[in-house]
Design an enzyme around this catalytic site. Structure first.
Site, short mmCIF file in Angstrom:
data_model
loop_
_atom_site.label_atom_id
_atom_site.label_comp_id
_atom_site.label_asym_id
_atom_site.label_seq_id
_atom_site.Cartn_x
_atom_site.Cartn_y
_atom_site.Cartn_z
N SER A 2 0.86 -1.19 0.00
CA SER A 2 0.00 0.00 0.00
C SER A 2 0.89 1.24 0.00
O SER A 2 1.80 1.36 0.82
CB SER A 2 -0.93 -0.01 1.21
OG SER A 2 -0.19 -0.13 2.42
N GLY A 33 -0.18 4.57 0.06
CA GLY A 33 -0.92 5.79 0.42
C GLY A 33 -1.68 6.32 -0.78
O GLY A 33 -2.41 5.57 -1.43
N GLY A 47 -2.00 4.38 -4.17
CA GLY A 47 -2.74 3.13 -4.29
C GLY A 47 -1.92 1.92 -3.90
O GLY A 47 -1.17 1.94 -2.92
N GLY A 78 -5.32 1.14 5.43
CA GLY A 78 -4.60 -0.10 5.21
C GLY A 78 -5.40 -1.31 5.68
O GLY A 78 -5.40 -2.36 5.03
N ASP A 79 -6.10 -1.16 6.80
CA ASP A 79 -6.91 -2.26 7.32
C ASP A 79 -8.08 -2.55 6.38
O ASP A 79 -8.46 -3.72 6.20
CB ASP A 79 -7.44 -1.93 8.73
CG ASP A 79 -6.31 -1.69 9.73
OD1 ASP A 79 -5.22 -2.28 9.54
OD2 ASP A 79 -6.51 -0.93 10.68
#
Lengths: 314, 314
Positions: free
Chosen positions: B226, B228, B231, B257-258
Site C-alpha cells: 500500500s 498511500g 494506491g 490499510g486495514d
C-alpha cells in the site's frame, strides 16, 4: 481515623515520551498508573505519615477496579457505581507536562443515596472528614453541603477543598476549614481574578487576607488559602496568619495543595495550634513540590521545610 | 467465515479538546472509546460488508473487558490474559490528531500456548485467516510464522499485515498474501527508506514493483504494497498490477490499510481475480479515508470508488 472523600476518583496515568509533538503518533515507552483524585492524594500523604486514614468515594468499571487494586496498603472503602471511573492522563517529555482530564462517570440518584448512607456509617468512626475535588456528572451541586451537614450533625469536623458552585454551596453549610487556592479565593471574595498572580508578596498578603476575611465573614469556617510560592494565608476565629516557605522551591507543584489539606486535617484531628498547623502545611506542601511523584513526600524534606517555614500573625 | 487475529488488541480512546497546548492541562469535553488493533479494524470492515467474520486474539484486564463489550455485534472469541490490554489514545483538536500508543501487556508462555490451541480449533471453521498488527511484549518474534504454518497445515489461506522482525519471520513462513506499506516494503526489499515518499507516480510505480518482486522472490506469497495516495502495487504468481484511486482523497488515512486488508481477505475467500480484488481494495481504502471514524465505511463511497479505480497490469 481521618476519612477522605473522593467522589470523582481517578486513575492517574503518566505517559513518558521523548518529545510531545502535536499532530504525530507517539509510541509510549513508559506507562505508569496510580490511583488519584484530590481526596486519594490526601489519603496517600496521611498514610505516608503513618496517620490512620480511610479513603472513600465512588468508583466504577475497570478503571475503578484498578484504583482499588493500586491503593495497596492505603485503607479504602469505596461505593461501586455503574459508570466507569475517569482517567487523568499526563504526558511527560523532557521539558513539559501536558494533562488530559476526563470529566468522570455519570452518577445516578440511587448511587448517590447509597454513598450518603455509606458515608454516614463511616462518620461514626472518623475524627475528621476531608472533602476534596470535583464532582462527577450527575451529582447535585449541593453534594458537599449535604455531606458537611451530616458531619456537623455528629460533630465530626470537616475540611473542604473544592471549586466553583460545589465549593460555594459547601462553604454555606459551614465546614470547619475551607482551603481555596488563589483563583477560588478571588472568585469567592468577589475580587478580580488574577489579583493574586502578580505583584509583591506584601501586596499579595494584604489582598489575600482581606479576601479570606471576606469569605469567612465572621463565621465559624476558617479560611486557609494556598497562594502557590507565597505560601498560605489563614483567616480564623483565633487570628490571621501568613505562612511562607523559607525559599522558593522548584519541582512538581501537582499535589502541593493536597499535602496542605492533609496537614490541615491532621491539625484538626489533634487540635494543633494554628501557627504550628500552618507550618506543617507549608512543610508538607514544600516536600510534595520537591518530590517528582505527586502525593508522596520525604520525611526529611518535610521536617526541614516545616522548621524553616516563616509564620507571622497579620 | 474469515478469522481475524489481533494479538495486541487495544481500546482506542479519542479525546476531543479545543486546542492541544503542550505544557497545559486540558479538561476533555468528549471521550469516545471503541475496540481497536488492526485485526479488529479488519473485522469491523468485513462485518460492515455483511461478511461472516470472527475476531480473535488476546485481551486482559478492564481494558480487555471494555474491548469485548464494545465489539457489540462483531462476533469474537478472544483468549484471556492476566495483563491489561493497551489503550491507544488519540487527541483531536480542530487542526491536528495526536496519538499515544501504549506498548501492550506482557504475555506469558502458557498464555501464548493457550492462544495457539484456541486458534488451531478456530482454523477448522475458517476460510481465510488475517494476521494483523504488532505483537505485545513477551511473544516470540516468530509468533506469526507459527500461526502461518498452522494455517498452511490445514490449507487455510493467510493474509499477513505486520512490521519489523515479526513481519520478516512471518513472510519466511509463506503466507498467501503479505501487505506491507511503503516503509516496510522498502526495508524488506533492501531499498533506501523514503524512496517511495517523493517523486512522480511513475517512478514510485517502477521502484515499488521492483521492490515487491524482490520480496516475492518468485515464491508463493503475493506481495501487495500500500502506497498511500498512490494506491497499491501487487507482485503475484499471476502477474503484476498497479491499482490507483481515480483522484486524491482528503480525510482520515487511519484504517485505510486495514480496509485494503479486508478486501484482500475477501478476495482470497471467494477467489476474486486479482484486478477486481485490487479495485475492491482501492475502493474500500478510499471509503475508509472519507469516513471520519476509522474502520467504518459508506457502501455508496465504496461502490463509487471501486468503479473509479484505475487498475493496470505492469
Amino acid at each position: 481515623m481521618i476519612l477522605t472523600v473522593t467522589l470523582n476518583a481517578a486513575l492517574d496515568v503518566t505517559y513518558q515520551v521523548p518529545r510531545l509533538r502535536p499532530g504525530e503518533v507517539h509510541r509510549v515507552a513508559g506507562v505508569h498508573e496510580r490511583p488519584g483524585g484530590k481526596g486519594v492524594n490526601v489519603a496517600r500523604v496521611l498514610h505516608g505519615l503513618n496517620e490512620p486514614v480511610l479513603a472513600t468515594g465512588l468508583v466504577g468499571g475497570g478503571t475503578g477496579a484498578a484504583i482499588r487494586t493500586l491503593l495497596g496498603e492505603i485503607r479504602h472503602s469505596f461505593v461501586d457505581i455503574a459508570g466507569i471511573s475517569r482517567r487523568t492522563t499526563v504526558v511527560v517529555d523532557g521539558s513539559s507536562t501536558t494533562g488530559f482530564w476526563e470529566p468522570g462517570p455519570e452518577v445516578s440518584g440511587p448511587e448517590w443515596e447509597s454513598f450518603v448512607a455509606h458515608y454516614a456509617a463511616l462518620l461514626r468512626i472518623s475524627r475528621v472528614v476531608v472533602l476534596s475535588g470535583s464532582l462527577p456528572p450527575g451529582l447535585p451541586v449541593d453534594a458537599y453541603a449535604r455531606l458537611i451537614e451530616l458531619a456537623r450533625s455528629v460533630e465530626v469536623p470537616v475540611v473542604l477543598d473544592a471549586s466553583g458552585e460545589p465549593l460555594a454551596a459547601g462553604v454555606a453549610a459551614g465546614p470547619d476549614i475551607v482551603k481555596p487556592n488563589a483563583h477560588e479565593l478571588a472568585i469567592m471574595s468577589g475580587m478580580a481574578v488574577g489579583a493574586f498572580e502578580a505583584g509583591a508578596v506584601e501586596l499579595v498578603e494584604a489582598e489575600a487576607v482581606a479576601a479570606a476575611d471576606a469569605v469567612r465573614d465572621g463565621g465559624r469556617t476558617a479560611v486557609v488559602a494556598s497562594l502557590g510560592p507565597h505560601g498560605l494565608v489563614a483567616s480564623t476565629g483565633d487570628g490571621r496568619w501568613h505562612a511562607r516557605p523559607a525559599a522558593a522551591l522548584t519541582g512538581n507543584p501537582t499535589g502541593a495543595g493536597d499535602a496542605a489539606v492533609a496537614a490541615l486535617a491532621f491539625g484538626l484531628a489533634y487540635r494543633v495550634p494554628w501557627p504550628q498547623r500552618l507550618a506543617d502545611a507549608v512543610g508538607l506542601s514544600g516536600a510534595a513540590v520537591l518530590n517528582p511523584v505527586a502525593g508522596t513526600i520525604s520525611q526529611t524534606d518535610y521536617a526541614r521545610l516545616r522548621r524553616a517555614a516563616d509564620v507571622r500573625e497579620v
